[in-house]
Scaffold this active site. Structure first.
Site, PDB file in Angstrom:
ATOM      1  N   LYS A 171      -3.639  -5.438 -18.487  1.00 35.30           N
ATOM      2  CA  LYS A 171      -3.795  -6.359 -17.357  1.00 35.30           C
ATOM      3  C   LYS A 171      -5.230  -6.253 -16.850  1.00 35.30           C
ATOM      4  O   LYS A 171      -5.779  -5.142 -16.772  1.00 35.30           O
ATOM      5  CB  LYS A 171      -2.798  -5.965 -16.262  1.00 35.30           C
ATOM      6  CG  LYS A 171      -2.761  -6.916 -15.060  1.00 35.30           C
ATOM      7  CD  LYS A 171      -1.657  -6.515 -14.085  1.00 35.30           C
ATOM      8  CE  LYS A 171      -1.531  -7.486 -12.921  1.00 35.30           C
ATOM      9  NZ  LYS A 171      -0.431  -7.125 -12.012  1.00 35.30           N
ATOM     10  N   SER A 178       5.645  -7.297  -9.708  1.00 37.81           N
ATOM     11  CA  SER A 178       4.763  -7.941 -10.688  1.00 37.81           C
ATOM     12  C   SER A 178       4.888  -7.480 -12.126  1.00 37.81           C
ATOM     13  O   SER A 178       4.266  -8.068 -13.004  1.00 37.81           O
ATOM     14  CB  SER A 178       3.312  -7.785 -10.258  1.00 37.81           C
ATOM     15  OG  SER A 178       3.024  -8.752  -9.301  1.00 37.81           O
ATOM     16  N   SER A 189       2.689 -10.923 -10.847  1.00 35.08           N
ATOM     17  CA  SER A 189       1.314 -11.236 -11.180  1.00 35.08           C
ATOM     18  C   SER A 189       0.923 -10.862 -12.606  1.00 35.08           C
ATOM     19  O   SER A 189      -0.097 -11.343 -13.091  1.00 35.08           O
ATOM     20  CB  SER A 189       0.375 -10.524 -10.204  1.00 35.08           C
ATOM     21  OG  SER A 189       0.494  -9.114 -10.339  1.00 35.08           O
TER      22      SER A 189
HETATM   23  N1  GLN Z   1       4.691 -11.344  -5.677  1.00 32.51           N
HETATM   24  C1  GLN Z   1       4.272 -10.249  -4.863  1.00 32.51           C
HETATM   25  C2  GLN Z   1       3.019 -10.624  -4.118  1.00 32.51           C
HETATM   26  O1  GLN Z   1       2.590 -11.713  -4.232  1.00 32.51           O
HETATM   27  C3  GLN Z   1       4.107  -9.013  -5.672  1.00 32.51           C
HETATM   28  C4  GLN Z   1       2.849  -8.953  -6.435  1.00 32.51           C
HETATM   29  C5  GLN Z   1       2.693  -7.690  -7.204  1.00 32.51           C
HETATM   30  O2  GLN Z   1       3.669  -6.957  -7.449  1.00 32.51           O
HETATM   31  N2  GLN Z   1       1.465  -7.392  -7.547  1.00 32.51           N
HETATM   32  O3  GLN Z   1       2.447  -9.879  -3.420  1.00 32.51           O
END
Ligand code: GLN
Length: 486
Positions: A75, A174, A150
């Site tokens: 990532k 994410s 994400s």
């Molecule tokens: N969807 C969540 C957010 O927007 C989690 C994102 C994540 O786990 N990095 O913050």
């Protein structure tokens, strides 16, 4: 012979039988990444280095590391020395780190090759990968549909069979939610299990790295390498790291799995509910028992997270000021204007929204009402989990309320719509607990994920429960048809 869609275990067999060399394997992985460039799952390919490193791989025949010569994708928020690391943000679009994140260093130390950096929501803020400066990632199962976020690029790269596994990070879901939307397996470990050093921070008390792979066994292989204490991360846990492959095959007989009473599944798509019931039956057939449990404060998870995460992000992202790293605005008259213009031009809308919310929540006048209150509620949620884990081994929920959705169909008018995607995943982050998502069928030709949450440091049990399920089912073998992406 194609290496596409092969698991790490299958690739090891090919390498051991000399059916393929590490060089050929990694070259093919790069070729697949290029062939399916329309998916947009990579921000940067690491072509030259992949060539050099894979040519130098010497597998120890007697005792090969299970990652030796295996292509992986990282990532794009793990710093990689000499390899651009953008967090999918304009503000870091030209950033080349001088060091490598511990998690990646450990994976590479075990012989794996980083073939590229994957697309993601900007600074990991999002659930659809649509906030990336480098554009949306397509779900390999359906063009024009989100892969989740994400870690959407990592999930799509694994689902498309380009790499057998990839790294992700999970602050509120994410790893698990994109794994669910792409039909693969994703594990968010216990907070502190894997060092956060060199991971560009979003919300430091919640962020945790973990693997996305074709199955639980491969997740265990990555976790074995990534885990462990790191003196460079003060929150990394100095506790025993078992070999996660060792007990992965144990019988599930007598294991108690809790179903959370407060999650009303009748609001979900009926087919998503049906999949859930079928998997419950499957686990019962494997010897597990189900118990209804109550976590009275769990319904406060989403608002609690969306107070704490933005607060921490507003502080973490203050370092991007146009001076020290990345993008710098031109033609500014003084320092203040340099800060303002660099940040205004460098950050996208969702990141700015979070910084504003977080700065407000941390301001002197509102700190007690928002940030402190959220921390108090977080403790209550953690206490609820401590309590239920006295009577169950695992908890089971859907990973996500829905399957993957069309680009720009959620959250464009009201961001809260997207925040609710995290309903089932966020509480594990607030409590620091490990959780896994495994594929368990499809609805309208799109994958659906099943989530298991474990007690503190019980990744072994999660991997065991996931692996035994996968040994007795075929959902994780389903492959998307990629004709539309060639
Ligand atoms: N969807 C969540 C957010 O927007 C989690 C994102 C994540 O786990 N990095 O913050």
């Amino acid at each position: 012979m194609s290496i596409q869609f092969k698991s790490i275990t299958e690739l090891n067999e090919l390498l051991d039988n000399k059916a393929i060399s590490a060089s050929e394997l990694n070259q093919e992985s790069i070729q697949l990444a290029k062939k399916y460039s329309e998916l947009n799952c990579f921000v940067t390919l690491n072509e030259e280095n992949t060539k050099k490193k894979s040519a130098a791989i010497k597998r120890n025949q007697k005792n090969p590391s299970l990652l030796s010569g295996i292509p992986l994708a990282q990532k794009d928020l793990f710093c990689t020395e000499g390899l651009r690391t953008t967090c999918s943000s304009k503000i870091l679009s030209n950033f080349i780190p001088p060091y490598t994140a511990t998690a990646v260093e450990k994976l590479e130390g075990a012989g794996s090759i980083t073939i590229g950096k994957t697309n993601m929501d900007e600074f990991a803020m999002g659930s659809s990968n649509e906030t990336s400066f480098f554009g949306s990632v397509h779900n390999p199962w359906k063009k024009g549909f989100v892969p989740g976020g994400s870690s959407g690029g990592s999930a799509a790269a694994v689902a498309a069979g380009i790499v057998p596994a990839a790294t992700g990070t999970d602050t509120g879901g994410s790893i698990r939610q994109p794994a669910a939307h792409c039909g693969i397996t994703g594990l968010k470990p216990t907070y502190g299990r894997i060092s956060r050093w060199g991971m560009i921070a979003f919300a430091s008390s919640l962020d945790q790295a973990g693997p996305l792979a074709r199955n639980a066994e491969d997740c265990a292989i990555l976790l074995n390498s990534m885990s462990g204490y790191d003196s460079k991360d003060t929150t990394s846990l100095n506790s025993y790291v078992p070999n996660f492959l060792e007990n992965i095959n144990q019988s599930l007989k007598g294991k108690k799995i809790g179903i959370i009473k407060e999650f009303d599944l009748s609001d979900l798509d009926t087919e998503v509910q049906e999949r859930f019931e079928e998997s419950k039956n499957a686990y019962e057939n494997l010897g597990a028992e189900f118990i209804e449990v109550s976590l009275p404060n769990i319904s406060a998870s989403v608002p609690t997270y969306y107070s704490i995460a933005p607060a921490e992000c507003s502080s973490n992202l203050s370092r991007f000021d146009g001076v020290r790293f990345g993008y710098r605005a031109e033609n500014t008259v003084d320092l203040n204007e340099l800060y303002i213009k660099s940040r205004s031009e460098g950050f996208g809308d969702e990141v700015k929204r979070r910084i504003l919310i977080g700065t407000y929540a941390l301001s002197a006048g509102y700190y007690d009402a928002y940030y402190k209150k959220a921390q108090q509620v977080r403790r209550l949620i953690k206490n609820d989990f401590d309590n239920v884990f006295k009577s169950v081994d695992l908890l089971m929920t859907p990973t996500s309320p829905s399957t993957a959705f069309k680009f720009e169909s959620k959250g464009t008018q009201n961001p809260v719509e997207l925040y609710l995607e995290d309903l089932f995943t966020i509480s594990a982050n607030l409590a620091g607990l490990p959780a896994i998502s495994i594929p368990h069928g499809q609805v309208n030709s799109l994958p659906v994920g099943l989530q298991l949450i474990g007690n503190f440091l019980r990744e072994d049990l999660l991997l065991n429960a996931a692996h035994v399920f996968q040994k007795n089912s075929d959902f994780h073998h389903a492959k998307p048809n990629l004709e539309d992406f060639k």
